[in-house]
Design a protein around this motif. Structure first.
Motif, short mmCIF file in Angstrom:
data_model
loop_
_atom_site.label_atom_id
_atom_site.label_comp_id
_atom_site.label_asym_id
_atom_site.label_seq_id
_atom_site.Cartn_x
_atom_site.Cartn_y
_atom_site.Cartn_z
N ASP A 68 -8.61 -35.87 -46.66
CA ASP A 68 -8.75 -35.35 -48.42
C ASP A 68 -9.81 -34.55 -48.54
OD1 ASP A 68 -8.74 -36.06 -51.33
OD2 ASP A 68 -8.76 -38.20 -50.95
N ILE A 69 -10.14 -34.05 -49.73
CA ILE A 69 -11.21 -32.57 -49.62
C ILE A 69 -11.58 -32.72 -50.62
CG2 ILE A 69 -11.81 -30.20 -49.54
CD1 ILE A 69 -9.90 -30.07 -47.49
N LYS A 70 -12.82 -33.36 -51.39
CA LYS A 70 -13.39 -33.76 -52.29
C LYS A 70 -14.43 -32.06 -52.22
CE LYS A 70 -17.06 -35.85 -55.18
NZ LYS A 70 -16.44 -35.70 -56.73
N VAL A 71 -13.59 -30.90 -54.12
CA VAL A 71 -14.65 -29.75 -53.70
C VAL A 71 -15.85 -30.03 -54.71
CG1 VAL A 71 -14.28 -27.42 -54.34
CG2 VAL A 71 -11.88 -28.94 -53.00
N TYR A 72 -16.86 -29.96 -54.13
CA TYR A 72 -18.05 -28.88 -54.96
C TYR A 72 -18.46 -27.89 -55.12
CZ TYR A 72 -19.13 -33.76 -52.90
OH TYR A 72 -19.16 -35.06 -52.88
N ALA A 73 -18.22 -27.49 -56.40
CA ALA A 73 -18.34 -25.94 -57.61
C ALA A 73 -20.22 -25.84 -57.20
CB ALA A 73 -18.09 -25.86 -58.58
N ALA A 74 -20.22 -24.59 -56.86
CA ALA A 74 -21.51 -24.10 -56.87
C ALA A 74 -22.83 -24.90 -57.50
CB ALA A 74 -21.77 -22.35 -57.13
N GLY A 75 -23.51 -25.04 -56.76
CA GLY A 75 -24.53 -25.73 -57.76
C GLY A 75 -24.64 -27.11 -57.51
N GLU A 76 -23.19 -27.87 -57.36
CA GLU A 76 -23.09 -29.56 -57.47
C GLU A 76 -23.63 -30.33 -56.33
OE1 GLU A 76 -19.01 -29.75 -59.87
OE2 GLU A 76 -18.81 -29.72 -58.22
N LEU A 77 -23.35 -29.88 -55.06
CA LEU A 77 -23.93 -29.85 -53.52
C LEU A 77 -25.22 -29.21 -52.81
CD1 LEU A 77 -23.59 -32.57 -51.38
CD2 LEU A 77 -22.38 -31.07 -50.64
N VAL A 78 -24.68 -27.60 -52.81
CA VAL A 78 -25.31 -27.31 -52.34
C VAL A 78 -25.37 -25.73 -53.48
CG1 VAL A 78 -25.58 -27.89 -50.19
CG2 VAL A 78 -24.41 -25.98 -50.92
N PRO A 79 -26.54 -25.03 -53.70
CA PRO A 79 -26.42 -23.68 -54.10
C PRO A 79 -24.93 -23.03 -53.88
CG PRO A 79 -28.59 -24.18 -54.02
CD PRO A 79 -27.21 -25.10 -53.04
N ALA A 80 -24.88 -22.03 -54.70
CA ALA A 80 -23.64 -20.94 -54.40
C ALA A 80 -24.19 -20.56 -52.62
CB ALA A 80 -23.61 -20.62 -55.10
N LEU A 81 -25.27 -19.58 -52.62
CA LEU A 81 -25.46 -19.02 -51.48
C LEU A 81 -25.58 -19.76 -50.26
CD1 LEU A 81 -26.51 -15.69 -52.92
CD2 LEU A 81 -24.93 -16.13 -52.42
N GLY A 82 -26.52 -21.25 -50.44
CA GLY A 82 -26.45 -22.12 -49.27
C GLY A 82 -25.34 -22.78 -48.56
N ALA A 83 -23.90 -22.23 -49.19
CA ALA A 83 -22.50 -22.74 -48.67
C ALA A 83 -22.88 -22.96 -47.47
CB ALA A 83 -21.50 -22.15 -50.22
N PHE A 84 -23.24 -21.84 -46.54
CA PHE A 84 -22.76 -21.35 -44.82
C PHE A 84 -23.91 -22.00 -44.12
CE2 PHE A 84 -24.33 -19.13 -41.35
CZ PHE A 84 -22.63 -18.91 -40.85
N ASP A 85 -25.30 -22.56 -44.73
CA ASP A 85 -25.51 -23.45 -44.03
C ASP A 85 -25.03 -24.90 -44.25
OD1 ASP A 85 -27.85 -21.85 -43.75
OD2 ASP A 85 -29.55 -21.66 -45.17
N ALA A 86 -25.23 -25.48 -44.77
CA ALA A 86 -24.71 -26.52 -45.38
C ALA A 86 -23.41 -27.45 -44.41
CB ALA A 86 -24.03 -26.91 -47.00
N VAL A 87 -22.65 -25.89 -44.10
CA VAL A 87 -21.62 -26.54 -43.11
C VAL A 87 -22.01 -25.82 -41.54
CG1 VAL A 87 -19.08 -25.56 -42.71
CG2 VAL A 87 -19.77 -25.74 -45.24
#
Length: 368
Positions: A68-87
């Motif tokens: 069950d995957i919850k999707v976070y748009a850019a800025g909701e959990l991390v900035p758009a360009l922070g997605a790579f580092d978050a994962v």
């Protein structure tokens, strides 16, 4: 056939009895997992944000709620360009984005997003699945604790929106343009200043005069952002992104924890959405272009032959230099270019003559 049944059947088709037996286990006996997907797109953004949401829904349906995957748009959990580092760091489990955004981590990531004068959407999956691309991608992304899969493609893009006409190479000098990846480096060498901004920041940057031009995707998404209100000159003759491949990047530990059946299911859903995204973008771009031209008076322009030749020559230098960065980049470059040579040879014999000849009948396809 219902969508859920189709996706499950597609996923299991080549998985064998082990995967079938795994998914046949009663639901109450299976573990349920909640994962976080971060994206580089604004919430509900057409074709990109919406497809991330649908991928999550399809994975949940096909695994009968196991994932069950919850999707976070850019800025909701991390900035758009922070997605790579978050994962990579485990703050999130999956990202949905284009890998050229991560070229600051390793230059070769650009090959898995878009290469100027490079592979089309159809040719990209040819490289990944049949030209050795996936193994090289695994090697590159694995260094950052990530497992990547193709899950979408914008297909052919446009050359961008400009506040002034681009009639010669001189017009690039001093131009501040939002353009990521290798395309930005190409324009830099022609005298422009490339700027990297997330999609949701472009309109404001244009309206405030922080940038003079921007590429984004194509008519469908460009219309949604309203770029025509600020930058009236819309150019085709794309050079930087003949296609942009969208990736699902999983934290490697999360990916390794999936069962064989779950991995097979996710791969099948990612491949399904890759094809669906191409069809959707092609259909929506055609409709949106008519709206831009007929309702908003936008006139599509082409870069001159002089400009395209300079862009091509500079692109060859830039891409080669990226390929020379280190041993892995060299192997990725050589593999990518081998598929490019092969694809160009075949499309030159098959596709290009047909597309030219298809325009010959004058009354073919008239509405009846």
């Amino acid at each position: 056939m219902k969508r859920r049944s189709f996706l499950k059947s597609a996923a299991l088709g080549g998985a064998g009895s082990l995967a079938t037996a795994s998914l046949a286990t009663p639901a109450y006996a299976r573990s349920k997992r909640k994962l976080k997907m971060v994206t580089t797109w604004p919430k509900n953004f057409p074709g990109l944000g919406t497809r991330a949401e649908q991928i999550a829904k399809d994975i949940k349906a096909a695994t009968e709620g196991e994932i069950d995957i919850k999707v976070y748009a850019a800025g909701e959990l991390v900035p758009a360009l922070g997605a790579f580092d978050a994962v990579s760091g485990g703050k999130a489990d999956i990202y949905h984005g284009v890998d050229y955004y991560w070229q600051g981590k390793h230059k070769a990531f650009a090959f898995f997003g878009a290469v100027p004068f490079g592979l089309t959407a159809r040719e990209m999956v040819q490289w990944i699945d049949y030209g050795g691309g996936q193994a090289l991608w695994d090697e590159l992304a694995g260094q950052f604790q990530i497992k990547s899969l193709l899950c979408g493609n914008t297909s052919m893009q446009m050359g961008g929106w400009f506040k002034k006409e681009i009639n010669s190479l001189e017009d690039f000098k001093g131009l501040r343009m939002r353009i990521p990846g290798m395309g930005g480096e190409i324009l830099k060498r022609l005298g422009a200043t490339p700027v990297t901004k997330a999609g949701g920041e472009i309109f404001l940057a244009l309206s405030q005069g922080n940038i003079d031009a921007s590429e984004w995707i194509g008519p469908w998404n460009d219309l949604a952002f309203g770029f025509y209100k600020i930058a009236p000159y819309y150019y085709t003759s794309v050079f930087h992104e003949p296609s942009a491949s969208v990736a699902l990047g999983f934290n490697k530990d999360v990916w390794s924890s999936f069962s064989k059946a779950q991995k097979t299911t996710i791969r099948a859903i990612a491949a399904y959405h890759y094809q669906q995204s191409i069809a959707e973008f092609n259909a929506q771009n055609a409709t949106a272009l008519r709206t831009l031209e007929e309702k908003h008076g936008v006139k599509v322009r082409r870069f001159s032959d002089e400009i395209m030749q300079a862009l091509a020559d500079t692109a060859a230098e830039v891409v080669r230099e990226v390929g020379m960065s280190d041993d892995l980049s060299r192997r990725i470059y050589n593999s990518y270019m081998e598929t490019r040579r092969s694809a160009m040879q075949w499309s030159g014999i098959a596709d290009e003559p047909y597309l030219a000849n298809r325009r010959l009948p004058k009354n073919f396809g008239e509405k009846i």
